[in-house]
Design an enzyme around this catalytic site. Structure first.
Site, PDB file in Angstrom:
ATOM      1  N   SER A 147     -35.038  -8.672 -34.498  1.00 47.55           N
ATOM      2  CA  SER A 147     -33.584  -8.514 -34.610  1.00 47.55           C
ATOM      3  C   SER A 147     -32.849  -9.781 -34.208  1.00 47.55           C
ATOM      4  O   SER A 147     -33.281 -10.512 -33.334  1.00 47.55           O
ATOM      5  CB  SER A 147     -33.099  -7.368 -33.716  1.00 47.55           C
ATOM      6  OG  SER A 147     -31.683  -7.320 -33.754  1.00 47.55           O
ATOM      7  N   LYS A 204     -37.417  -0.831 -33.260  1.00 47.67           N
ATOM      8  CA  LYS A 204     -36.426  -1.594 -34.037  1.00 47.67           C
ATOM      9  C   LYS A 204     -35.509  -0.638 -34.802  1.00 47.67           C
ATOM     10  O   LYS A 204     -34.303  -0.870 -34.933  1.00 47.67           O
ATOM     11  CB  LYS A 204     -37.124  -2.575 -34.991  1.00 47.67           C
ATOM     12  CG  LYS A 204     -36.170  -3.299 -35.950  1.00 47.67           C
ATOM     13  CD  LYS A 204     -35.219  -4.212 -35.212  1.00 47.67           C
ATOM     14  CE  LYS A 204     -34.082  -4.860 -35.936  1.00 47.67           C
ATOM     15  NZ  LYS A 204     -33.893  -4.920 -37.319  1.00 47.67           N
ATOM     16  N   HIS A 207     -33.054   0.669 -32.458  1.00 46.76           N
ATOM     17  CA  HIS A 207     -32.097  -0.430 -32.227  1.00 46.76           C
ATOM     18  C   HIS A 207     -31.043  -0.427 -33.340  1.00 46.76           C
ATOM     19  O   HIS A 207     -29.845  -0.517 -33.092  1.00 46.76           O
ATOM     20  CB  HIS A 207     -32.830  -1.779 -32.189  1.00 46.76           C
ATOM     21  CG  HIS A 207     -31.939  -2.973 -32.356  1.00 46.76           C
ATOM     22  ND1 HIS A 207     -31.424  -3.348 -33.593  1.00 46.76           N
ATOM     23  CD2 HIS A 207     -31.438  -3.857 -31.473  1.00 46.76           C
ATOM     24  CE1 HIS A 207     -30.645  -4.404 -33.439  1.00 46.76           C
ATOM     25  NE2 HIS A 207     -30.646  -4.740 -32.161  1.00 46.76           N
ATOM     26  N   ASN A 208     -31.491  -0.342 -34.573  1.00 45.24           N
ATOM     27  CA  ASN A 208     -30.559  -0.381 -35.692  1.00 45.24           C
ATOM     28  C   ASN A 208     -29.635   0.830 -35.714  1.00 45.24           C
ATOM     29  O   ASN A 208     -28.449   0.702 -36.024  1.00 45.24           O
ATOM     30  CB  ASN A 208     -31.320  -0.478 -37.026  1.00 45.24           C
ATOM     31  CG  ASN A 208     -31.725  -1.909 -37.330  1.00 45.24           C
ATOM     32  OD1 ASN A 208     -31.968  -2.693 -36.412  1.00 45.24           O
ATOM     33  ND2 ASN A 208     -31.814  -2.259 -38.593  1.00 45.24           N
TER      34      ASN A 208
END
Ligand code: 6PG
Length: 502
Positions: A147, A204, A207-208
């Site tokens: 990221s 991830k 996270h997004n």
């Protein structure tokens, strides 16, 4: 395939002799790939690059400033052959079937113990599948969430690797070297091993999802301040001020810069942008996974939904003509202050992160990944899109109590939330009264109120389920785990007719 004969080349090679082999290969020279290659070369790694279109490779290699630290190859076979063993090959190609195709084209040239790292935004179940399939061929697969966008890839992204743990010692130093650094001395790499299978890409993905939520929370503040009649410059200054305190974060910082940006004509750029948000799917994946795990990641769900509603541009224009709002669209409550809105952002974020970590916790349990939630918070402190001072507090909360039942039970967060919740409530009430949609704030408040309600109204849901489908229910006057059914229409009385197993 033959056995790997040489040992790990974890550190950058000193010379450039092809005999010892080059340090790392990278496939996919789109923006992220190019920037990651430059980052690797700057850290002394000799990178062999390959792109489907050779012109792109040539163009990139010709204009990069790191000389023979970056060498382009026309075929995958040549690129693979240039590497020392175990070979380390990073893929930065479009998520989905392209990743499978690239892996297929590389595998015939690999040897036992070679390592393939997928650094794209792949779906975690694909990464689990790829790791299993490659393990059968003695190839180590790492699904690494990366990221930070273009700038992060160049200067230090947050990297979330997971998959074949045997490969970690061979890539740890390299990935940590190129990652962002956090901590008081800015020397703690935002890259650490996350877990087996698709754990890296799962983290991830979450996270997004949180990124979608943070963006929606800020967009709602912008909507409210606009409705208050504030100019873009004033809003830019407000976001800049917020970025000096507890809301300090990359997304608040760029929001301030975006609102301050003007065209040559002097007009605000933001006013010229169509209000229809795109999405590539990671937010939706987050919500699907959270739902599958029984976790109410509702703020992110609302953020995904709000992007969907935003995309109905023409339909919204028609609806604006025919669907009335509150009487004469009253102005927002004049007593709503910027501090209230700042509190709304902060409280909504606290709730969104609590929901995100609930999901991570549930995924860890469900998939047997033993995720370290504190370590994950640390990976997000720098380099990534959701980087924020706030992540230090989350990391500290889990460091102090690794088995923390819920982030909102941490004394710091409980206090922070209790002081910000009134501002969130006031903001939601004011927005609702004025007919202004604030789905993320409303969802956060609803979750908060539902979560802190010891006796809610789901007794009625259970009764309805039992009424129309004999689904049975538990009773307050009996121990948990004993199930009952009532003959709701038969006698007219709510007689318990028996004990059932669920
Ligand atoms: C990152 C980002 C990145 C993602 C963009 C766009 O962490 O660097 O999450 O991976 O591509 O956020 O995502 P959407 O197009 O779905 O908004």
């Amino acid at each position: 395939m033959t056995d790997a004969t040489s040992t790990s080349a974890n550190t950058p090679s000193s010379g450039n002799g092809e005999a010892s082999g080059r340090d790392v290969g990278l496939v996919g020279l789109a923006v992220m790939g190019q920037n990651l290659v430059l980052n690797l070369a700057e850290h002394g790694y000799r990178v062999s690059v390959y792109n489907r279109t050779t012109e792109t490779t040539d163009e990139f290699v010709d204009r990069q400033p790191f000389g023979d630290h970056i060498v382009g190859y026309e075929t995958i076979e040549q690129m693979v052959a240039s590497l020392s063993r175990p070979r380390r090959i990073i893929l930065l190609v479009k998520a989905g079937v392209v990743v499978d195709k690239v892996i297929e084209s590389i595998v015939p040239f690999l040897d036992d113990g070679d390592i393939v790292i997928d650094g794209g935004n792949s779906l975690y179940t694909d990464s689990t599948r790829r790791q299993t399939a490659l393990a059968d061929q003695n190839i180590h697969f790492i699904g690494a969430g990366v990221s930070g966008g273009e700038e992060g890839a160049r200067n230090g992204p947050s990297i979330m690797p997971g998959g074949a743990s045997e490969a970690w010692p061979h890539v740890k130093e390299m990935l940590q070297a190129i990652s962002a650094k956090a901590g008081p001395a800015e020397d703690e790499p935002c890259c650490d091993w996350v877990g087996p299978e698709g754990a890296g890409h799962y983290v991830k993905m979450i996270h997004n999802g949180i990124e979608y939520g943070d963006m929606q929370v800020l967009a709602e503040a912008y909507a409210i301040m606009s409705a208050q009649g504030r100019a873009n410059g004033e809003m830019a200054a407000t976001f800049a001020q917020w970025n000096d305190g507890r809301l300090k974060s990359y997304l608040v910082e760029i929001t301030s810069e975006i609102l301050a940006h003007t065209e040559e004509s002097g007009q605000s750029t933001i006013d010229l942008i169509l209000d229809a948000a795109g999405q590539k799917g990671t937010g939706k994946w987050t919500v699907i996974s959270a739902m599958e795990l029984g976790q109410p990641m509702m703020l992110v769900a609302e953020a995904v939904g709000a992007r969907m509603v935003s995309s109905f541009v023409e339909t919204r224009a028609r609806a604006a003509e025919v669907l009335p709002g509150p009487d004469a669209s009253p102005a927002l409550d004049a007593s709503l202050t910027l501090d209230d809105i700042g509190d709304a952002i902060y409280a909504a974020k606290l709730i969104s992160y609590a929901q995100g970590f609930m999901t991570l916790d549930a995924a860890s349990e469900e998939f047997g990944w033993s995720l370290d939630l504190g370590s994950i918070a640390k990976l997000w402190r720098a380099g990534c899109i959701i980087r924020a001072v706030f992540l230090d507090d989350i990391a500290r909360a889990y460091a102090e109590k690794p088995d923390l039942e819920n982030l909102l039970f941490d004394p710091f967060f409980a206090d922070a939330l209790s002081s910000a919740i009134a501002g969130l409530r006031k903001t939601v009430v004011a927005a609702a009264a004025a007919g202004l949609a604030v789905p993320a704030y409303a969802s956060a408040l609803t979750f908060y109120d539902g979560f802190r309600t010891a006796r809610g109204s789901a007794n009625l849901i259970q009764a309805q389920r039992d009424y129309f489908g004999a689904h049975t229910y538990e009773r307050l006057d009996k121990p948990r785990g004993e199930w009952f059914h009532t003959d709701w229409v038969g006698s007219g009385a709510a007689a318990v007719s028996g004990s059932y197993s669920a």
